[in-house]
Design a protein around this motif. Sequence first.
Motif, mmCIF file in Angstrom:
data_model
loop_
_atom_site.group_PDB
_atom_site.id
_atom_site.type_symbol
_atom_site.label_atom_id
_atom_site.label_comp_id
_atom_site.label_asym_id
_atom_site.label_seq_id
_atom_site.Cartn_x
_atom_site.Cartn_y
_atom_site.Cartn_z
ATOM 1 N N SER A 73 8.679 -111.430 23.548
ATOM 2 C CA SER A 73 9.467 -110.705 22.558
ATOM 3 C C SER A 73 10.569 -109.924 23.251
ATOM 4 O O SER A 73 10.385 -109.387 24.354
ATOM 5 C CB SER A 73 8.582 -109.747 21.751
ATOM 6 O OG SER A 73 9.348 -109.006 20.825
ATOM 7 N N TYR A 103 3.762 -111.716 14.867
ATOM 8 C CA TYR A 103 3.760 -113.161 15.062
ATOM 9 C C TYR A 103 2.877 -113.868 14.045
ATOM 10 O O TYR A 103 3.152 -115.006 13.660
ATOM 11 C CB TYR A 103 3.288 -113.497 16.481
ATOM 12 C CG TYR A 103 3.193 -114.986 16.724
ATOM 13 C CD1 TYR A 103 4.335 -115.755 16.923
ATOM 14 C CD2 TYR A 103 1.954 -115.628 16.740
ATOM 15 C CE1 TYR A 103 4.255 -117.116 17.142
ATOM 16 C CE2 TYR A 103 1.872 -116.989 16.950
ATOM 17 C CZ TYR A 103 3.027 -117.730 17.152
ATOM 18 O OH TYR A 103 2.930 -119.087 17.357
ATOM 19 N N LEU A 132 3.198 -106.615 17.877
ATOM 20 C CA LEU A 132 3.787 -107.928 18.128
ATOM 21 C C LEU A 132 2.825 -109.046 17.729
ATOM 22 O O LEU A 132 3.255 -110.081 17.207
ATOM 23 C CB LEU A 132 4.181 -108.050 19.598
ATOM 24 C CG LEU A 132 5.323 -107.143 20.058
ATOM 25 C CD1 LEU A 132 5.599 -107.333 21.533
ATOM 26 C CD2 LEU A 132 6.582 -107.401 19.240
ATOM 27 N N THR A 169 10.655 -112.714 18.435
ATOM 28 C CA THR A 169 9.274 -112.801 18.905
ATOM 29 C C THR A 169 8.791 -114.219 18.674
ATOM 30 O O THR A 169 8.886 -114.736 17.558
ATOM 31 C CB THR A 169 8.361 -111.813 18.163
ATOM 32 O OG1 THR A 169 8.857 -110.481 18.348
ATOM 33 C CG2 THR A 169 6.935 -111.899 18.682
#
Length: 303
Positions: free
Chosen positions: A261, A275, A271, A165
């Motif tokens: 990702s 991150y 996600l 990611t």
Amino acid sequence: MLTGARLAGRRHHDLAYRFFASARWSADQAGLVLLDLICAIMVPPGAPVMLVVDDTLWRRSGRRLHGAAWHHDGNGPGRHRPAWGHRWVVVGVSCHLPFLDRAVCLPILARLWIPGDPDRTPLQLARELLDLAVAHLGARPVHLVGDAASIGKPLRGLPAHVTVTARLRSDAARYQPAPPRTGRAGRPRVNGDRLPELIVLAAMTRYRWTPVQVCCYGATLQREVLALRCLWYGALGGQPVQVILSRPVGAPDGYELALVSTDLDATPAELVERYSTRWSVEVSQAHCPHTGRGRCLCGARVA
């Protein structure tokens, strides 16, 4: 170090100097042992291991240093911000401690980038470190997080239990998935039509933004996200990826953050939160850098 090893008052400190100066030892093996300790103490059993990759500049003086060159220093003065020193590619484990509300990155592996070597770019060095950690962890799920420079062709062909990611560049050419075969002669298409630029996608009414609540940097944020699946053929070939656009709730147009990702099972909120753990490596390198005497945190002298 001697206090932590319970050797203070029992062995003279020359023991450590002699070990780092003349003993034969592997920094990779030491890093993998540290990885085992981190996974056993700070990562819940069965939980994915969160790895963070980044590069850092170590300012050095002198023109006869092996591997030293002029690099861009984002924290330096001036417009171009040049700095003379070493550029290290670092991989660390991001974990949560019970007494902190933010993630902490513990570096485990590192490689020195030598300028002018086209076969060992920073991203290729990152893949080398990632392969070491993945092979050592076996079949345990691994999530790699990095900035926009931490994803590209060297990360193709990762095992199924390893995901990446990273921040998506605004100029990345994204395509729709490949259409089904037509049965005609000739090579089938490897991708579909090219998608519009991110800023155009964010303004299109055919895509629906969804409000979510994310926990990032120790705070709860209200965001709205847009998710779509596509191909980033120039970087990852035919591997499907998930692109996430995020912005504050109520923003008139545009986007604040764009992510890509290889994890197709994670939700957009997961996600975004994943991150946000990337910042832990920036804090680690800023607050726990190399000392001014040519030694790294472990006390080893670096040439």
